[in-house]
Design a protein around this motif. Sequence first.
Motif, mmCIF file in Angstrom:
data_model
loop_
_atom_site.group_PDB
_atom_site.id
_atom_site.type_symbol
_atom_site.label_atom_id
_atom_site.label_comp_id
_atom_site.label_asym_id
_atom_site.label_seq_id
_atom_site.Cartn_x
_atom_site.Cartn_y
_atom_site.Cartn_z
ATOM 1 N N ALA A 305 0.827 -1.210 0.000
ATOM 2 C CA ALA A 305 0.000 0.000 0.000
ATOM 3 C C ALA A 305 0.859 1.255 0.000
ATOM 4 C CB ALA A 305 -0.921 0.002 1.224
ATOM 5 N N GLU A 306 2.109 1.128 0.446
ATOM 6 C CA GLU A 306 3.002 2.282 0.518
ATOM 7 C C GLU A 306 3.938 2.387 -0.683
ATOM 8 O OE1 GLU A 306 4.979 2.234 4.295
ATOM 9 O OE2 GLU A 306 3.142 1.811 5.412
ATOM 10 N N LEU A 307 3.672 1.607 -1.728
ATOM 11 C CA LEU A 307 4.536 1.636 -2.910
ATOM 12 C C LEU A 307 4.084 2.645 -3.957
ATOM 13 C CD1 LEU A 307 5.290 -2.155 -3.569
ATOM 14 C CD2 LEU A 307 6.544 -0.525 -2.158
ATOM 15 N N PHE A 308 2.868 3.148 -3.835
ATOM 16 C CA PHE A 308 2.336 4.001 -4.901
ATOM 17 C C PHE A 308 3.067 5.337 -4.989
ATOM 18 C CE2 PHE A 308 -1.046 1.033 -3.823
ATOM 19 C CZ PHE A 308 -1.339 0.527 -5.079
ATOM 20 N N VAL A 309 3.426 5.910 -3.853
ATOM 21 C CA VAL A 309 4.181 7.167 -3.894
ATOM 22 C C VAL A 309 5.558 6.967 -4.512
ATOM 23 C CG1 VAL A 309 5.244 8.977 -2.494
ATOM 24 C CG2 VAL A 309 2.910 8.222 -1.988
ATOM 25 N N PRO A 310 6.339 5.949 -4.093
ATOM 26 C CA PRO A 310 7.620 5.704 -4.776
ATOM 27 C C PRO A 310 7.461 5.485 -6.272
ATOM 28 C CG PRO A 310 7.539 4.464 -2.733
ATOM 29 C CD PRO A 310 6.173 5.060 -2.929
ATOM 30 N N PHE A 311 6.393 4.808 -6.686
ATOM 31 C CA PHE A 311 6.189 4.575 -8.108
ATOM 32 C C PHE A 311 5.951 5.878 -8.868
ATOM 33 C CE2 PHE A 311 5.588 -0.091 -7.806
ATOM 34 C CZ PHE A 311 6.232 -0.452 -8.968
ATOM 35 N N SER A 312 5.397 6.868 -8.188
ATOM 36 C CA SER A 312 5.120 8.134 -8.871
ATOM 37 C C SER A 312 6.398 8.857 -9.278
ATOM 38 C CB SER A 312 4.287 9.038 -7.968
ATOM 39 O OG SER A 312 5.042 9.463 -6.842
ATOM 40 N N THR A 313 7.509 8.496 -8.634
ATOM 41 C CA THR A 313 8.791 9.142 -8.969
ATOM 42 C C THR A 313 9.781 8.197 -9.629
ATOM 43 O OG1 THR A 313 9.713 8.624 -6.784
ATOM 44 C CG2 THR A 313 8.536 10.711 -7.011
ATOM 45 N N SER A 314 9.425 6.900 -9.682
ATOM 46 C CA SER A 314 10.405 5.913 -10.148
ATOM 47 C C SER A 314 10.114 5.341 -11.519
ATOM 48 C CB SER A 314 10.495 4.772 -9.125
ATOM 49 O OG SER A 314 11.560 3.912 -9.425
ATOM 50 N N GLY A 315 8.974 5.649 -12.075
ATOM 51 C CA GLY A 315 8.691 5.124 -13.399
ATOM 52 C C GLY A 315 8.140 3.725 -13.380
ATOM 53 N N ALA A 316 8.809 2.794 -14.086
ATOM 54 C CA ALA A 316 8.252 1.466 -14.312
ATOM 55 C C ALA A 316 8.532 0.474 -13.201
ATOM 56 C CB ALA A 316 8.793 0.910 -15.632
ATOM 57 N N ALA A 317 9.448 0.774 -12.268
ATOM 58 C CA ALA A 317 9.808 -0.200 -11.234
ATOM 59 C C ALA A 317 10.336 0.505 -9.995
ATOM 60 C CB ALA A 317 10.840 -1.192 -11.755
ATOM 61 N N VAL A 318 10.253 -0.201 -8.865
ATOM 62 C CA VAL A 318 10.799 0.270 -7.588
ATOM 63 C C VAL A 318 11.795 -0.770 -7.110
ATOM 64 C CG1 VAL A 318 10.265 0.643 -5.146
ATOM 65 C CG2 VAL A 318 8.811 1.671 -6.897
ATOM 66 N N ALA A 319 12.940 -0.315 -6.635
ATOM 67 C CA ALA A 319 13.963 -1.227 -6.125
ATOM 68 C C ALA A 319 13.681 -1.569 -4.668
ATOM 69 C CB ALA A 319 15.345 -0.604 -6.259
ATOM 70 N N VAL A 320 13.972 -2.810 -4.306
ATOM 71 C CA VAL A 320 13.785 -3.280 -2.929
ATOM 72 C C VAL A 320 15.160 -3.528 -2.330
ATOM 73 C CG1 VAL A 320 12.733 -5.020 -1.442
ATOM 74 C CG2 VAL A 320 11.615 -4.377 -3.593
ATOM 75 N N THR A 321 15.422 -2.931 -1.163
ATOM 76 C CA THR A 321 16.736 -3.044 -0.547
ATOM 77 C C THR A 321 16.692 -3.914 0.704
ATOM 78 O OG1 THR A 321 16.388 -1.004 0.727
ATOM 79 C CG2 THR A 321 17.469 -0.813 -1.421
ATOM 80 N N GLY A 322 17.818 -4.554 0.990
ATOM 81 C CA GLY A 322 17.949 -5.381 2.181
ATOM 82 C C GLY A 322 18.468 -4.579 3.350
ATOM 83 N N GLU A 323 18.858 -5.291 4.425
ATOM 84 C CA GLU A 323 19.298 -4.626 5.648
ATOM 85 C C GLU A 323 20.562 -3.810 5.444
ATOM 86 O OE1 GLU A 323 19.678 -7.468 8.751
ATOM 87 O OE2 GLU A 323 17.533 -7.990 8.771
ATOM 88 N N GLU A 324 21.404 -4.225 4.519
ATOM 89 C CA GLU A 324 22.664 -3.521 4.267
ATOM 90 C C GLU A 324 22.531 -2.416 3.220
ATOM 91 O OE1 GLU A 324 25.195 -4.172 6.167
ATOM 92 O OE2 GLU A 324 24.090 -5.811 7.139
ATOM 93 N N GLY A 325 21.307 -2.227 2.719
ATOM 94 C CA GLY A 325 21.090 -1.195 1.724
ATOM 95 C C GLY A 325 21.320 -1.634 0.303
ATOM 96 N N ASP A 326 21.653 -2.921 0.103
ATOM 97 C CA ASP A 326 21.886 -3.415 -1.245
ATOM 98 C C ASP A 326 20.556 -3.791 -1.896
ATOM 99 O OD1 ASP A 326 21.777 -5.339 0.815
ATOM 100 O OD2 ASP A 326 22.356 -6.900 -0.599
ATOM 101 N N VAL A 327 20.515 -3.708 -3.220
ATOM 102 C CA VAL A 327 19.296 -4.039 -3.957
ATOM 103 C C VAL A 327 19.133 -5.560 -4.009
ATOM 104 C CG1 VAL A 327 18.077 -3.880 -6.152
ATOM 105 C CG2 VAL A 327 19.413 -1.926 -5.334
ATOM 106 N N ILE A 328 18.028 -6.054 -3.465
ATOM 107 C CA ILE A 328 17.788 -7.499 -3.458
ATOM 108 C C ILE A 328 16.662 -7.902 -4.405
ATOM 109 C CG2 ILE A 328 18.636 -7.783 -1.111
ATOM 110 C CD1 ILE A 328 15.748 -7.806 -0.143
ATOM 111 N N GLY A 329 16.003 -6.921 -5.016
ATOM 112 C CA GLY A 329 14.926 -7.232 -5.943
ATOM 113 C C GLY A 329 14.286 -5.975 -6.489
ATOM 114 N N VAL A 330 13.383 -6.155 -7.433
ATOM 115 C CA VAL A 330 12.640 -5.030 -8.003
ATOM 116 C C VAL A 330 11.165 -5.402 -8.094
ATOM 117 C CG1 VAL A 330 14.580 -4.092 -9.321
ATOM 118 C CG2 VAL A 330 13.115 -5.845 -10.350
ATOM 119 N N VAL A 331 10.332 -4.386 -7.981
ATOM 120 C CA VAL A 331 8.892 -4.577 -8.150
ATOM 121 C C VAL A 331 8.461 -3.785 -9.378
ATOM 122 C CG1 VAL A 331 6.608 -4.283 -7.161
ATOM 123 C CG2 VAL A 331 8.537 -4.830 -5.664
#
Length: 368
Positions: A305-331
């Motif tokens: 439910a909290e992904l819609f605002v990030p999508f408004s600035t990110s275009g086609a995908a949002v990156a998902v980060t882990g505890e260390e700040g590294d990208v572990i996936g994309v939505v």
Amino acid sequence: MSRLQAEHLYKVFGRRPDQAVQKLEGGTHRDELRADGTTAAVIDASFTVEPGQIFVVMGLSGSGKSTLLRMLNGLLEPTAGRVLFDGQDLTALSPRDLRSVRSTKISMVFQHFALFPHRSVLENAAYGLEVQGVPRAAREARAAQALELTGLAGWEKSWPDELSGGMQQRVGLARALATDADLLLMDESFSALDPLIRRDMQDQLLELQKRLKKTIVFITHDLNEAMRLGDRIAVMRDGEIVQQGTAEDILVRPSNDYVASFIQDVDRSRVLTAGSIMEAPEAGRSHKELLAEAPATVKSETPIAELFVPFSTSGAAVAVTGEEGDVIGVVPRERLLAALGEEPQVEPRADTQVPAPRDEAKKVIAGA
């Protein structure tokens, strides 16, 4: 080691309970026992609770959840099965030793506050320590600290009838915390509160849990509350646990039509997380390259439910980060939309039961 283990627990009320357990183990349905005046309140309940986990038991009135809770601290003796707490078999303890465990290691928070009207807020919060024999100065200091944790600093000298319902429940919670018990048992603790106060108490519990890391067994008939609070959830029906798992497990993979009938009106966007719907990043792509295509980032535990605002600035995908700040996936945007519209898939099992009526399920969703 698990903090709490329930192993094949049965609780039967009536004549010849041991024989009733044998019949239940042989496949007799509990309704067939009622002709003899026998009630099987809990049937073959097994689960484990890990340290620092909130384990929620959810079910309608009469499902056996409160009876199950009372067997966990010895208020009710199981007809069969056992309860292990930090490896110790509580069902094998003498009454004296069991009382000692209950007074020092296990605390209970009741639905209706259970405050003493003739004692101040501080005295109520210190009651469990008084039972333990802790000197007055020490118990009042610990009770004051617990009241501060629950947002009641400054109310120590007040009387219970001067507090709102939510504040009275905070006193009950502070009393449990003051004993520094390893295990908290909470029996419909928020169900007597108005919806807004109830949600505030849920927020309070989650915030406290981040700091204190208590092990909690929480009983509720409200599915939304169960999914909001529970690290793991057990769904009960007619004395039996019909499914265990995370909120996501139950929402996406209900074990039978009975469970599916409950979750059909749940807000999936508040239960599913970015980590649960993300796709693995393409092999060989660097962190910098991934962020160039999906500059907005969210944590794995972020509700969708909290992904819609990030999508408004990110275009086609949002990156998902882990505890260390590294990208572990994309939505990807299409994956988010698909997750909101997917129907849960019932996994057929041998114990599948008749679906609950839709209006019965709605009572649970509404917290009736």
